[in-house]
Design an enzyme around this catalytic site. Structure first.
Site, PDB file in Angstrom:
ATOM      1  N   ASP A  29       0.691  -1.287  -0.119  1.00 29.30           N
ATOM      2  CA  ASP A  29      -0.013   0.022   0.078  1.00 29.30           C
ATOM      3  C   ASP A  29       0.939   1.103  -0.141  1.00 29.30           C
ATOM      4  O   ASP A  29       2.193   1.064  -0.095  1.00 29.30           O
ATOM      5  CB  ASP A  29      -1.050   0.062   1.082  1.00 29.30           C
ATOM      6  CG  ASP A  29      -0.424   0.290   2.557  1.00 29.30           C
ATOM      7  OD1 ASP A  29       0.899   0.367   2.607  1.00 29.30           O
ATOM      8  OD2 ASP A  29      -1.070   0.455   3.440  1.00 29.30           O
ATOM      9  N   HIS A  30       0.406   2.373   0.083  1.00 27.07           N
ATOM     10  CA  HIS A  30       1.276   3.498   0.273  1.00 27.07           C
ATOM     11  C   HIS A  30       2.197   3.663   1.287  1.00 27.07           C
ATOM     12  O   HIS A  30       3.347   4.268   1.155  1.00 27.07           O
ATOM     13  CB  HIS A  30       0.060   4.909   0.228  1.00 27.07           C
ATOM     14  CG  HIS A  30      -0.818   4.798   1.338  1.00 27.07           C
ATOM     15  ND1 HIS A  30      -1.792   3.967   1.510  1.00 27.07           N
ATOM     16  CD2 HIS A  30      -0.651   5.557   2.762  1.00 27.07           C
ATOM     17  CE1 HIS A  30      -2.360   4.298   2.526  1.00 27.07           C
ATOM     18  NE2 HIS A  30      -1.662   4.959   3.398  1.00 27.07           N
TER      19      HIS A  30
ATOM     20  N   CYS B  28       2.837  -3.232   4.142  1.00 27.60           N
ATOM     21  CA  CYS B  28       2.102  -1.683   4.488  1.00 27.60           C
ATOM     22  C   CYS B  28       2.847  -1.228   5.475  1.00 27.60           C
ATOM     23  O   CYS B  28       4.066  -1.271   5.567  1.00 27.60           O
ATOM     24  CB  CYS B  28       0.697  -2.074   4.867  1.00 27.60           C
ATOM     25  SG  CYS B  28       0.564  -3.149   6.307  1.00 27.60           S
ATOM     26  N   GLY B  29       2.095  -0.311   5.968  1.00 30.94           N
ATOM     27  CA  GLY B  29       2.966   0.603   7.122  1.00 30.94           C
ATOM     28  C   GLY B  29       3.681  -0.158   8.269  1.00 30.94           C
ATOM     29  O   GLY B  29       4.819   0.063   8.612  1.00 30.94           O
ATOM     30  N   THR B  30       2.969  -0.945   8.736  1.00 25.23           N
ATOM     31  CA  THR B  30       3.348  -1.831   9.828  1.00 25.23           C
ATOM     32  C   THR B  30       3.547  -3.474   9.401  1.00 25.23           C
ATOM     33  O   THR B  30       4.312  -4.067   9.833  1.00 25.23           O
ATOM     34  CB  THR B  30       2.259  -2.045  11.070  1.00 25.23           C
ATOM     35  OG1 THR B  30       1.088  -2.545  10.592  1.00 25.23           O
ATOM     36  CG2 THR B  30       2.158  -0.628  11.737  1.00 25.23           C
ATOM     37  N   GLY B  31       3.022  -3.835   8.143  1.00 20.76           N
ATOM     38  CA  GLY B  31       3.102  -5.176   7.888  1.00 20.76           C
ATOM     39  C   GLY B  31       1.836  -5.890   8.365  1.00 20.76           C
ATOM     40  O   GLY B  31       1.519  -7.222   7.937  1.00 20.76           O
TER      41      GLY B  31
ATOM     42  N   GLY C  51      -1.790  -5.356   8.837  1.00 19.15           N
ATOM     43  CA  GLY C  51      -2.931  -5.573   7.983  1.00 19.15           C
ATOM     44  C   GLY C  51      -2.928  -6.086   6.728  1.00 19.15           C
ATOM     45  O   GLY C  51      -3.639  -6.784   6.490  1.00 19.15           O
TER      46      GLY C  51
ATOM     47  N   HIS D 219      10.249 -23.641   9.393  1.00 21.63           N
ATOM     48  CA  HIS D 219       8.958 -24.100  10.374  1.00 21.63           C
ATOM     49  C   HIS D 219       7.673 -24.166   9.608  1.00 21.63           C
ATOM     50  O   HIS D 219       6.897 -25.011   9.739  1.00 21.63           O
ATOM     51  CB  HIS D 219       9.085 -23.826  11.817  1.00 21.63           C
ATOM     52  CG  HIS D 219       9.962 -24.071  12.472  1.00 21.63           C
ATOM     53  ND1 HIS D 219      10.223 -23.839  13.887  1.00 21.63           N
ATOM     54  CD2 HIS D 219      11.219 -24.742  12.057  1.00 21.63           C
ATOM     55  CE1 HIS D 219      11.567 -24.408  14.320  1.00 21.63           C
ATOM     56  NE2 HIS D 219      12.017 -24.769  13.334  1.00 21.63           N
TER      57      HIS D 219
ATOM     58  N   HIS E  41       7.216 -30.454  10.882  1.00 17.77           N
ATOM     59  CA  HIS E  41       6.624 -29.376  10.371  1.00 17.77           C
ATOM     60  C   HIS E  41       5.556 -29.769   9.579  1.00 17.77           C
ATOM     61  O   HIS E  41       4.527 -28.744   9.167  1.00 17.77           O
ATOM     62  CB  HIS E  41       7.722 -28.070  10.146  1.00 17.77           C
ATOM     63  CG  HIS E  41       8.504 -27.887  11.166  1.00 17.77           C
ATOM     64  ND1 HIS E  41       8.451 -27.547  12.602  1.00 17.77           N
ATOM     65  CD2 HIS E  41       9.930 -28.295  11.351  1.00 17.77           C
ATOM     66  CE1 HIS E  41       9.284 -27.312  13.268  1.00 17.77           C
ATOM     67  NE2 HIS E  41      10.252 -27.836  12.543  1.00 17.77           N
TER      68      HIS E  41
END
Length: 143
Positions: A8-9, A65-68, A70, A98, A133
């Site tokens: 995103d932006h 995204c800004g934080t990853g 969302g 894993h 795993h």
């Protein structure tokens, strides 16, 4: 190997750096956008990357995204996607080893560029361990 990359932006600037780096490493890159810092909705790009990987049009994906947070939630809504948000090299290693994560999520506003590149490299270079795993990943895929 084809890598789909979307942001995103808030992740646009880091996406461009990651895209250039992954291309320089010799991977074929599918740039799914966005293509500017103009405000867009991260769920659109997370879903698009998830669908691109799940359909086999790309082998792996990277979303930013800004934080990853969302965009990773959006990608994980697509059946067959195992997207891991990584904030360290160790997390990148373990999410592939894993969990066999097929999409990596990063935070464009929370992860320094050099660290992000190290995370991407570790994730791309780590192999899935399988064994115990695999049973757990199969459980995730059957949800």
């Amino acid at each position: 190997m084809k890598i789909a990359i979307a942001s995103d932006h808030g992740g646009y600037g880091l996406k461009q750096k990651v895209l250039d780096h992954v291309s320089a490493r010799g991977f074929e890159v599918i740039d799914l956008g966005t293509n500017s810092e103009e405000s867009v909705d991260y769920p659109v790009y997370g879903q698009l990357c998830g669908e691109t990987v799940a359909s086999g049009k790309a082998d792996l994906g990277i979303v930013i995204c800004g934080t990853g947070i969302g965009i990773s939630i959006a990608a994980n809504k697509v059946h067959g996607i195992r997207c891991g948000l990584c904030t360290s090299v160790e997390m990148a290693h373990l999410t592939k080893q894993h969990n066999n994560a097929n999409i990596l999520a990063l935070g464009g506003r929370t992860t320094l560029e050099n660290l992000a590149i190290d995370i991407v490299d570790e994730w791309l270079d780590t192999e899935f361990e399988g064994g115990r795993h695999k049973r757990r990943v199969d459980m995730l895929d059957n949800m």
